[in-house]
Motif scaffolding. Structure first.
Motif, PDB file in Angstrom:
ATOM      1  N   GLY A 105      26.918  34.761  -3.989  1.00 37.15           N
ATOM      2  CA  GLY A 105      26.552  33.598  -3.185  1.00 37.15           C
ATOM      3  C   GLY A 105      25.987  32.452  -3.992  1.00 37.15           C
ATOM      4  O   GLY A 105      25.249  31.616  -3.470  1.00 37.15           O
ATOM      5  N   SER A 106      26.351  32.394  -5.275  1.00 36.08           N
ATOM      6  CA  SER A 106      25.824  31.325  -6.121  1.00 36.08           C
ATOM      7  C   SER A 106      26.874  30.248  -6.335  1.00 36.08           C
ATOM      8  O   SER A 106      28.071  30.490  -6.189  1.00 36.08           O
ATOM      9  CB  SER A 106      25.408  31.917  -7.472  1.00 36.08           C
ATOM     10  OG  SER A 106      25.197  30.891  -8.401  1.00 36.08           O
ATOM     11  N   ASN A 107      26.421  29.068  -6.698  1.00 36.14           N
ATOM     12  CA  ASN A 107      27.347  27.981  -6.958  1.00 36.14           C
ATOM     13  C   ASN A 107      27.718  27.845  -8.418  1.00 36.14           C
ATOM     14  O   ASN A 107      28.642  27.127  -8.754  1.00 36.14           O
ATOM     15  CB  ASN A 107      26.758  26.650  -6.469  1.00 36.14           C
ATOM     16  CG  ASN A 107      26.876  26.519  -4.969  1.00 36.14           C
ATOM     17  OD1 ASN A 107      27.791  27.064  -4.374  1.00 36.14           O
ATOM     18  ND2 ASN A 107      25.951  25.815  -4.360  1.00 36.14           N
ATOM     19  N   GLU A 108      26.971  28.484  -9.293  1.00 32.50           N
ATOM     20  CA  GLU A 108      27.279  28.376 -10.722  1.00 32.50           C
ATOM     21  C   GLU A 108      26.673  29.579 -11.432  1.00 32.50           C
ATOM     22  O   GLU A 108      25.930  30.354 -10.837  1.00 32.50           O
ATOM     23  CB  GLU A 108      26.661  27.100 -11.323  1.00 32.50           C
ATOM     24  CG  GLU A 108      27.566  26.156 -12.094  1.00 32.50           C
ATOM     25  CD  GLU A 108      28.726  26.749 -12.879  1.00 32.50           C
ATOM     26  OE1 GLU A 108      28.599  27.832 -13.479  1.00 32.50           O
ATOM     27  OE2 GLU A 108      29.774  26.087 -12.910  1.00 32.50           O
ATOM     28  N   ALA A 110      24.219  31.019 -14.653  1.00 34.34           N
ATOM     29  CA  ALA A 110      22.905  30.584 -15.117  1.00 34.34           C
ATOM     30  C   ALA A 110      23.016  29.569 -16.244  1.00 34.34           C
ATOM     31  O   ALA A 110      22.262  28.605 -16.308  1.00 34.34           O
ATOM     32  CB  ALA A 110      22.092  31.787 -15.578  1.00 34.34           C
ATOM     33  N   PRO A 112      25.801  27.304 -17.792  1.00 36.85           N
ATOM     34  CA  PRO A 112      27.193  26.842 -17.833  1.00 36.85           C
ATOM     35  C   PRO A 112      27.684  26.473 -19.215  1.00 36.85           C
ATOM     36  O   PRO A 112      28.835  26.767 -19.566  1.00 36.85           O
ATOM     37  CB  PRO A 112      27.181  25.616 -16.911  1.00 36.85           C
ATOM     38  CG  PRO A 112      26.003  25.818 -16.023  1.00 36.85           C
ATOM     39  CD  PRO A 112      24.986  26.528 -16.851  1.00 36.85           C
ATOM     40  N   LYS A 187      18.901  36.288 -11.235  1.00 34.40           N
ATOM     41  CA  LYS A 187      18.174  35.120 -10.726  1.00 34.40           C
ATOM     42  C   LYS A 187      18.912  34.296  -9.682  1.00 34.40           C
ATOM     43  O   LYS A 187      18.322  33.421  -9.078  1.00 34.40           O
ATOM     44  CB  LYS A 187      17.857  34.175 -11.903  1.00 34.40           C
ATOM     45  CG  LYS A 187      17.057  34.814 -13.017  1.00 34.40           C
ATOM     46  CD  LYS A 187      15.610  34.966 -12.632  1.00 34.40           C
ATOM     47  CE  LYS A 187      14.801  35.600 -13.761  1.00 34.40           C
ATOM     48  NZ  LYS A 187      13.488  36.007 -13.321  1.00 34.40           N
ATOM     49  N   TYR A 188      20.180  34.537  -9.479  1.00 36.31           N
ATOM     50  CA  TYR A 188      20.947  33.596  -8.663  1.00 36.31           C
ATOM     51  C   TYR A 188      21.519  34.210  -7.396  1.00 36.31           C
ATOM     52  O   TYR A 188      22.426  33.660  -6.800  1.00 36.31           O
ATOM     53  CB  TYR A 188      22.115  33.027  -9.495  1.00 36.31           C
ATOM     54  CG  TYR A 188      21.728  31.876 -10.392  1.00 36.31           C
ATOM     55  CD1 TYR A 188      20.800  32.046 -11.407  1.00 36.31           C
ATOM     56  CD2 TYR A 188      22.294  30.629 -10.219  1.00 36.31           C
ATOM     57  CE1 TYR A 188      20.452  30.992 -12.223  1.00 36.31           C
ATOM     58  CE2 TYR A 188      21.949  29.575 -11.034  1.00 36.31           C
ATOM     59  CZ  TYR A 188      21.028  29.763 -12.037  1.00 36.31           C
ATOM     60  OH  TYR A 188      20.699  28.715 -12.843  1.00 36.31           O
ATOM     61  N   PHE A 523      29.807  27.011  -2.295  1.00 38.75           N
ATOM     62  CA  PHE A 523      29.356  27.190  -0.912  1.00 38.75           C
ATOM     63  C   PHE A 523      28.530  26.002  -0.482  1.00 38.75           C
ATOM     64  O   PHE A 523      27.683  25.532  -1.214  1.00 38.75           O
ATOM     65  CB  PHE A 523      28.464  28.437  -0.779  1.00 38.75           C
ATOM     66  CG  PHE A 523      29.133  29.716  -1.156  1.00 38.75           C
ATOM     67  CD1 PHE A 523      28.883  30.299  -2.380  1.00 38.75           C
ATOM     68  CD2 PHE A 523      29.998  30.355  -0.276  1.00 38.75           C
ATOM     69  CE1 PHE A 523      29.483  31.489  -2.730  1.00 38.75           C
ATOM     70  CE2 PHE A 523      30.596  31.553  -0.619  1.00 38.75           C
ATOM     71  CZ  PHE A 523      30.333  32.119  -1.850  1.00 38.75           C
ATOM     72  N   GLU A 524      28.757  25.524   0.747  1.00 40.43           N
ATOM     73  CA  GLU A 524      27.786  24.603   1.340  1.00 40.43           C
ATOM     74  C   GLU A 524      26.689  25.407   2.025  1.00 40.43           C
ATOM     75  O   GLU A 524      25.527  25.083   1.974  1.00 40.43           O
ATOM     76  CB  GLU A 524      28.464  23.682   2.364  1.00 40.43           C
ATOM     77  CG  GLU A 524      29.190  22.505   1.751  1.00 40.43           C
ATOM     78  CD  GLU A 524      28.260  21.585   0.970  1.00 40.43           C
ATOM     79  OE1 GLU A 524      27.054  21.518   1.276  1.00 40.43           O
ATOM     80  OE2 GLU A 524      28.728  20.929   0.033  1.00 40.43           O
ATOM     81  N   ILE A 526      25.958  29.777   3.389  1.00 46.71           N
ATOM     82  CA  ILE A 526      26.496  31.134   3.491  1.00 46.71           C
ATOM     83  C   ILE A 526      25.716  31.894   4.547  1.00 46.71           C
ATOM     84  O   ILE A 526      24.577  31.539   4.855  1.00 46.71           O
ATOM     85  CB  ILE A 526      26.402  31.905   2.155  1.00 46.71           C
ATOM     86  CG1 ILE A 526      25.017  31.760   1.531  1.00 46.71           C
ATOM     87  CG2 ILE A 526      27.452  31.446   1.194  1.00 46.71           C
ATOM     88  CD1 ILE A 526      24.859  32.646   0.336  1.00 46.71           C
TER      89      ILE A 526
END
Lengths: 551, 153
Positions: A105-108, A110, A112, A187-188, A523-524, A526
């Motif tokens: 459920g993360s957008n990126e 840790a 990049p 962490k994410y 995700f906008e 979840i």
């Protein structure tokens, strides 16, 4: 009710979109980096398969003269190094890079930029390895480069140095990736997703990353030592000056054995996703599968010397490693049992992805059995360095890692591209793969029992060896055709595949909540995660997982 | 959604990286232990333990002064922060001087990386420790607000 799936209105960055190439080279987006890994794996797969084809042509007839011994040695060294570090590793890393963040459920991820760095340094490693062909010859000492053969005295050409440098580069990429996976998983995670509730693919990649962090530095140390030996006249592995060639084997296999589990665990993770979805049942014994992965990870550091039974260590040491090697079959067997139990009573759907997952159950079991055979020291003494080993390693590598990867490809291609892979071509791909793979490699068990040596450019014209090898080459042609079909499927489906929609398989983990392909920001919003199958809960508010007592 | 501090993930990342590198050094130390310890006569002959100990004290103290510098920074005492930072650098330089002269002395008596397994393992282990990662990683770990930390992202 049929809903028309709209085409995404912004074209994905390709080679022809404005700044497309620059975009791909400079991206730090985990989805694009994942795709870069996957394309690299495919590129090096073509090269690795070519090397295999060359070897099999040479081995079709006894005392063949298609490849010289020198050329053959370079070919099998490149083949092993390529397949392990440049095909299997990026394939599994690619799926993990793409899907681990989305599944939690993360957008990126840790880190990049570390992600991008890891990919490019791995790719550089591949380029350096193959540059050796232009710079005095490829390494020719086997992918595990035993001392003293790899020392300057016996291998004065720079091939081994290129091998060493490329290993360091590729290893750096792997360690960077592992760091990223661990911190991202810790962490994410989305709200409500405890470590207990992450999908099994995420769990396996997470545990795998610890393995990578521990094993690759050992390889680095060993490879630096051989470089220092060769370049600075040091004496790590030169027996004449007080060094010990066996130290190389100990260090290398302390990496090498965890490495094979590094290549297997993510594939196990993939089929732990695929099998439940296509059985319409949650996995049997989720906790046991998760716990057995930890057991495998820990035990894998205690078995390395089973690669060295024939070097003359004392009986107590041999016995210890024999026991630990047989022991490590137990958690692996637990997994096979759990996957099989998941099928039992399920409503099984034989999609191509599922077929590859099922083939893993069969082929990896065969590979595991031959492996346990090697755990018995006297059997190892007879069969080590024969084609029995070649059969074993290909049954586990192809049977588990490749089959798992292909299951993942058919499962996740719709999510990555928005289009389904053709099931029709897929079925042909699968059956030609299954028949071709087993035909090529099963006979190698017998070749080994008859005494045919591995890593030697030819073999004597003893009874049955010639016919077994001819048989193997014939089936290899079928296997190669299956790979060609896979490529055809990919390129055809990219253009003309059926639009997939968000959740074509009616699966339950978070990656199926977002669109196919996911937008740049995954995700906008979840759903609140309350169990291991958040999408099942959302679709079945009367019977959500978190109300069931048995999990 | 991902609203934890970047310090948190940076710190976790560095922690695991240092842990990973420890396996690298443990492997080098195993090689050293296997080759060099049986030859303790050589180490007694060539390595001046007392002298090395003095310089080691400087090195370890520099780690402490760096910690003090960070503490001053958190307190807002810029003057003391800079003083401790300078002292750290100075101590580091002193240590490097000691190492440099030790290496020079060893090279003069023809003890180098290719002079037998003792030389090989000694110089490899100390070389990697000093030159490569330990300093940078250790300093980066302490300088949590430093820009060099964001290289990880």
């Amino acid at each position: 009710m049929r809903i028309r799936i709209p085409e995404s209105h912004e074209p994905l960055p390709g080679l022809k979109t404005p700044n497309g190439l620059l975009q791909w080279i400079s991206t730090v987006d985990h989805k694009q980096i994942g795709i870069l890994y996957l394309w690299s794996a495919l590129l090096f797969l073509v090269i690795g398969v070519t090397e295999a084809v060359l070897m099999r042509i040479q081995l079709t007839l006894p005392e063949n003269t298609f490849l010289s011994p020198q050329a053959y040695n370079q070919t099998f060294t490149l083949h092993g190094t390529t397949m392990i570090f440049l095909v299997l590793t990026p394939m599994l890393t690619g799926f993990a890079t793409y899907f681990l963040p989305i599944m939690i459920g993360s957008n990126e991820m840790a880190f990049p930029r570390l992600n991008a760095f890891s990919f490019w340094v791995f790719f550089l490693g591949g380029l350096v390895l193959y540059f050796s062909l232009l710079a005095g010859g490829a390494p020719n000492v086997g992918w595990f480069s035993y001392a003293p053969l790899s020392e300057k005295y016996y291998s004065s050409a720079p091939g081994v140095d290129y091998w060493a440098i490329s290993i360091i580069l590729m290893g750096t990429g792997t360690v960077g990736g592992a760091l990223n996976f661990i911190v991202t998983t810790l962490k994410y995670r989305a709200k409500g997703m405890s470590l207990n509730r992450v999908p099994l693919f995420v769990w396996m990649v997470f545990i795998n990353s610890f393995l990578m962090l521990a094993a690759f530095p050992i390889l680095n140390a060993a490879v630096f030592m051989i470089l220092i030996d060769r370049q600075f006249d040091a004496h790590f592995f030169t027996t004449a000056s007080g060094g010990d060639a066996l130290l190389w084997q100990h260090l290398f296999w302390s990496f090498g054995h965890p490495e094979v589990y590094i290549l297997a665990l993510p594939a196990f993770g993939i089929i732990s996703e695929v099998i439940p979805v296509f059985s319409r049942k949650p996995i049997f014994g989720h906790n046991f599968v998760a716990a057995s992965s930890v057991a495998i990870a820990l035990l894998s550091f205690g078995v390395w010397a089973h690669h060295m039974f024939a070097v003359g260590m004392s009986t107590p040491i041999n016995a210890f490693f024999a026991a630990s090697s047989i022991l490590i079959a137990v958690p692996t067997g637990v997994k096979i049992f759990n996957w099989s139990a998941t099928l039992w009573g399920g409503s099984v759907r034989f999609t191509t992805s599922m077929l590859f997952a099922l083939s893993l159950l069969i082929d990896f079991t065969i590979g595991g059995l031959s492996g346990v055979g090697f755990g018995l020291v006297p059997i190892d003494w007879r069969l080590t360095d024969t084609y029995f080993v070649v059969a074993h390693i290909h049954y586990v590598f192809i049977g588990a890692s490749v089959a798992g990867g292909l299951a993942g490809a058919y499962y996740w291609f719709p999510k990555i591209t928005g289009r389904m892979l053709s099931e029709k071509i897929g079925k042909w791909h699968f059956w030609l793969f299954f028949i071709g793979f087993n035909g090529t490699f099963f006979g190698m068990h017998f070749m080994g029992l008859l005494g045919m040596s591995r890593r030697v450019f030819t073999y004597p014209d003893l009874p049955y060896l010639g016919s077994l090898n001819l048989f193997s080459t014939a089936f290899m042609i079928i296997l190669v055709i299956s790979f060609i079909l896979f490529f055809i499927n990919i390129f055809y489906s990219l253009k003309k595949g059926k639009p997939a929609g968000d959740n074509p398989w009616r699966a339950w983990t978070l990656e199926w909540f977002t669109s196919s392909p996911p937008p740049v920001k995954n995700f906008e919003n979840i759903p609140l995660v309350r169990s291991r199958r958040p999408l099942w809960d959302a679709a079945n508010p009367n019977d959500p997982d978190w109300k069931r007592k048995d999990e | 959604m991902n609203d934890m501090s970047s310090m948190d993930r940076n710190r976790t990342g560095i922690l695991f990286f240092v842990g990973s590198e420890s396996f690298f050094f443990i492997s080098l130390m195993i090689a050293f232990g296997y080759y060099a310890l049986p030859q303790s006569a050589l180490s007694v002959k060539y390595l001046e333990v007392g002298r090395t100990l003095v310089f080691t004290v400087f090195l370890i103290t520099s780690s402490f002064t760096l910690y003090l510098s960070e503490k001053m920074m958190k307190k807002g005492n810029r003057k003391l922060q800079l003083i401790f930072l300078t002292v750290t650098f100075l101590f580091g330089l002193i240590f490097i001087y000691g190492q440099g002269t030790e290496y020079a002395r060893l090279f003069r008596v023809n003890m180098n990386i290719s002079s037998g397994v003792f030389g090989t393992t000694f110089f490899t282990l100390t070389g990697f420790s000093r030159v490569a990662c330990h300093y940078r990683t250790g300093h980066a770990d302490h300088d949590r607000n430093d820009d060099s930390f964001r290289l990880l992202q």
